[in-house]
Design an enzyme around this catalytic site. Structure first.
Site, short mmCIF file in Angstrom:
data_model
loop_
_atom_site.label_atom_id
_atom_site.label_comp_id
_atom_site.label_asym_id
_atom_site.label_seq_id
_atom_site.Cartn_x
_atom_site.Cartn_y
_atom_site.Cartn_z
N ASP A 1 3.42 -24.89 -1.89
CA ASP A 1 2.40 -24.46 -0.94
C ASP A 1 1.86 -25.63 -0.14
O ASP A 1 1.96 -26.78 -0.54
CB ASP A 1 1.26 -23.76 -1.68
CG ASP A 1 0.53 -24.70 -2.64
OD1 ASP A 1 1.21 -25.47 -3.33
OD2 ASP A 1 -0.71 -24.67 -2.70
N GLU A 2 1.27 -25.32 0.99
CA GLU A 2 0.48 -26.24 1.81
C GLU A 2 1.19 -27.58 2.05
O GLU A 2 0.57 -28.64 2.05
CB GLU A 2 -0.89 -26.48 1.17
CG GLU A 2 -1.72 -25.21 1.08
CD GLU A 2 -3.04 -25.40 0.37
OE1 GLU A 2 -4.04 -24.78 0.80
OE2 GLU A 2 -3.09 -26.16 -0.62
#
Length: 519
Positions: free
Chosen positions: A330-331
Site C-alpha cells: 500500500d501507499e
C-alpha cells in the site's frame, strides 16, 4: 489519556457494587435467551421449561481431539462457579458432552441444551471452540469472575445450529508504529477469539520500526527495533523467533491463525536505515518517528532488493504454519507505477515459492501477478476496477473499508487518542454495512471475509487497545460470522449492551458508546 479511560471503567463499575450492597443481593436481570449471543447465531429453537443447571456434580465429557477444547471450557467455568467440573471420557447424566462427528460445516456446531444434559457437536475442533464461546455467553455475566459466586448457573433450554457466513474473520494489530509486547498480543487474542474472530494479522514492519527477527538480516531488529523507534520515539522492541512461534502456538490453541505482514516496496524506511544498500543511492535515510506515509521505496532495479525480499519471505514462511503471508503493497507513492508492477511481478511469486498464499493491500490488484492472491480492500469507494479485474483472474477479497472497520479512527471529535482521516466511526457506523454489497463490481462469492485493522500511531498499551477495539470489533465480528438475515441494529445494540458486565469483570476498558444502553 489512559488514566481517564481507567477512571471511566471504575466510576461505571462502582454503582453496580453499591447497588448490590444496598439491595442485599444482585440486581434482578432478565433471563438469558438462546439468541442473546455475540455474534448472532444462525438458528435458535428455544425449548419450553427448564434448561440445564450446572452443579458441583456436573462433569464435562470428551475424548480424542475434543479434549483440548473441553479442558478450555472447564478452565473457563471453574473460577466463577467454584465447581470441580472434571473432564472425563464418559460422565453419564448431568454432563456437558463435547462430541466430534461428521456432518457439520467447517467451524459450525450444534448445541442442544436440556434438563438432563448438554451436547455440543461439531465436525472439527474449531467448531467445538466456537460453540464453547456461545455456551459461555448463555451463562450469567458472573461466570467471568475470578472467584466463586453464589448464584444458580442455568443454561437456557433449546437448540442452536450455527455456522460462519465467511471463512475469514480477522483483526489486525500494528506492531510497527508502536511495539506491543507478547503479553499484550496474547491478551488481545483472548478477547477477539471470544467473538469467533479466527485470524490475527500482525503488521510487523513500517517506516518507523521493524518488529520481527530475520536471521539473515540481523540489523533489521537491532536498528529497527531499538529504543527510540516507533511513532513518537517511544515504541522500541521486537519479536524474537521464539516469541513469534509462541504467539502462533497460543493463537492456534484458540483457533486463531496468525497472518504476518512485511510491508513493501513502500513503508520501508526502517529497513533502509538498517541497510542503506536497500536504497538506490546507498545512503541511509534518517530514522522517522512521525506519522507521514508515502516517502520511502525499495530500489526496484537492484538485485539486493530481491535477495532481501526472498530472505524475509523464506524465514517468515518457515515459522508460519498458516496459509497466508502478507506483503503489504500500500501507499507506495514514491515507487513509479511501472517499477511497482515490476516489483510485484517478482515478489508475489516468491510467496508462492515458499508455500504460502500471497496477501496484500488492494494496490497489489494492479499487478497481473495478483491472480490467485488475497486482496485486502481498505478504500472508501464503492467500486474498484483493479480489484474486480484481479477477482476475475481468481483473486479473493478481504474487506477492511477504512471508514467502517479501521479501529484506530476516533469515535467522535472528543475521543482521546485515535485518528480521524477516514472519518469518525461510532458503533453503528461499524455495524451498518453489508460485506456482500460493499463493492458493486465484486460478487459476494469472491469475498473471503472481513478484517478490522488497528493501527498504533496513538496506541501505547493494552488500555489503548481495549478502548479503540471494543466494542467496534464485535460489530465486524458479527458481519463476518452471522447470516445476512440476522443483521439488525436494534438486536445488536441490545446484545452488546448486555455484554458490558462481562468486559467489566474481565478488566476490559471498552468505550461506553452513548449509542448503547449498557447493562
Amino acid at each position: 489519556m489512559r488514566l481517564t479511560r481507567l477512571a471511566v471503567v471504575l466510576v461505571t463499575a462502582l454503582p453496580l457494587v453499591t447497588a448490590t450492597a444496598s439491595a442485599g443481593g444482585p440486581p434482578k436481570r432478565p433471563a438469558i435467551a438462546l439468541t442473546d449471543v455475540l455474534p448472532a447465531v444462525a438458528e435458535a429453537s428455544p425449548a419450553p421449561g427448564d434448561g440445564f443447571r450446572l452443579t458441583s456434580g456436573t462433569v464435562i465429557t470428551a475424548s480424542g481431539a475434543a479434549l483440548p477444547v473441553a479442558t478450555q471450557l472447564a478452565e473457563a467455568l471453574r473460577p466463577g462457579t467454584g465447581f470441580p467440573l472434571p473432564v472425563v471420557a464418559d460422565g453419564g447424566a448431568r454432563a456437558i458432552a463435547l462430541v466430534l462427528e461428521p456432518g457439520h460445516p467447517d467451524e459450525g456446531y450444534r448445541l442442544d441444551i436440556g434438563p438432563a444434559g448438554v451436547a455440543l457437536r461439531a465436525t472439527l475442533p474449531a467448531g467445538l471452540f466456537a460453540g464453547v464461546q456461545t455456551l459461555r455467553q448463555l451463562l450469567p455475566p458472573e461466570i467471568e469472575s475470578t472467584s466463586p459466586q453464589r448464584r444458580r448457573w442455568v443454561l437456557p433450554g433449546g437448540t442452536i445450529v450455527d455456522r460462519p457466513r465467511y471463512a475469514y474473520r480477522g483483526a489486525m494489530l500494528d506492531l510497527a508504529r508502536h511495539f506491543h509486547e507478547p503479553a499484550e498480543i496474547r491478551r488481545y487474542i483472548d478477547q477477539l477469539s471470544r467473538f469467533k474472530i479466527n485470524h490475527l494479522h500482525l503488521h510487523l514492519s513500517d517506516d518507523q520500526g521493524w518488529r520481527i527477527r530475520i536471521d539473515s538480516w540481523p540489523r533489521l531488529t537491532e536498528v529497527g527495533g531499538a529504543p527510540g523507534t516507533g511513532v513518537g520515539g517511544d515504541g522500541g522492541g521486537f519479536l524474537t523467533k521464539d516469541d513469534y512461534r509462541e504467539l502462533v502456538r497460543y493463537a492456534a490453541d484458540r483457533f486463531v491463525t496468525i497472518v504476518p505482514e512485511i510491508d513493501m516496496p513502500g513503508h520501508v524506511n526502517a529497513a533502509q536505515v538498517a541497510y542503506p544498500e536497500l536504497t538506490c543511492d546507498g545512503v541511509a535515510p534518517r530514522p522517522r518517528t512521525d506519522m507521514r506515509v508515502g516517502y520511502s521505496s525499495l530500489c526496484v532495479s537492484a538485485d539486493v532488493t530481491y535477495r532481501f525480499a526472498e530472505d524475509v519471505i523464506r524465514e517468515l514462511a518457515e515459522m508460519t504454519p498458516g496459509p497466508y503471508l502478507h506483503i503489504g503493497g500500500d501507499e507506495a507513492m514514491s515507487t513509479p507505477h511501472g517499477s511497482y508492477l515490476t516489483f510485484q511481478k517478482r515478489v508475489l511469486p516468491l510467496v508462492r515459492k515458499y508455500g504460502k498464499i500471497p496477501y496484500g493491500w488492494h494496490e497489489i490488484a494492479q499487478s497481473p501477478s495478483a491472480a490467485g492472491a488475497v486482496i485486502q480492500f481498505w478504500g472508501r469507494e464503492r467500486t474498484s476496477p483493479s480489484v474486480a479485474t484481479a477477482v476475475a483472474a481468481g483473486a479473493r477479497v478481504v474487506l477492511s473499508p477504512a471508514n467502517r472497520s479501521y479501529l484506530d479512527m476516533k469515535y467522535d471529535m472528543l475521543t482521546p487518542g485515535g485518528l480521524a482521516w477516514a472519518g469518525y466511526i461510532e458503533v453503528r457506523t461499524a455495524y451498518d454495512w453489508d460485506p456482500a454489497r460493499l463493492l458493486s463490481d465484486v460478487p459476494e462469492s469472491a469475498v473471503l471475509g472481513v478484517e478490522a485493522p488497528l493501527w498504533s500511531e496513538t496506541l501505547r498499551d493494552s488500555t489503548d487497545i481495549d478502548f479503540l477495539a471494543f466494542p467496534r470489533l464485535v460489530a465486524i465480528a458479527e458481519l463476518g460470522w452471522s447470516p445476512r438475515a440476522a443483521h439488525d441494529w436494534s438486536s445488536f445494540r441490545a446484545r452488546l449492551g448486555a455484554y458490558g458486565p462481562r468486559w467489566i469483570r474481565d478488566g476490559v476498558g471498552f468505550h461506553r458508546s452513548p449509542q448503547i444502553n449498557w447493562s
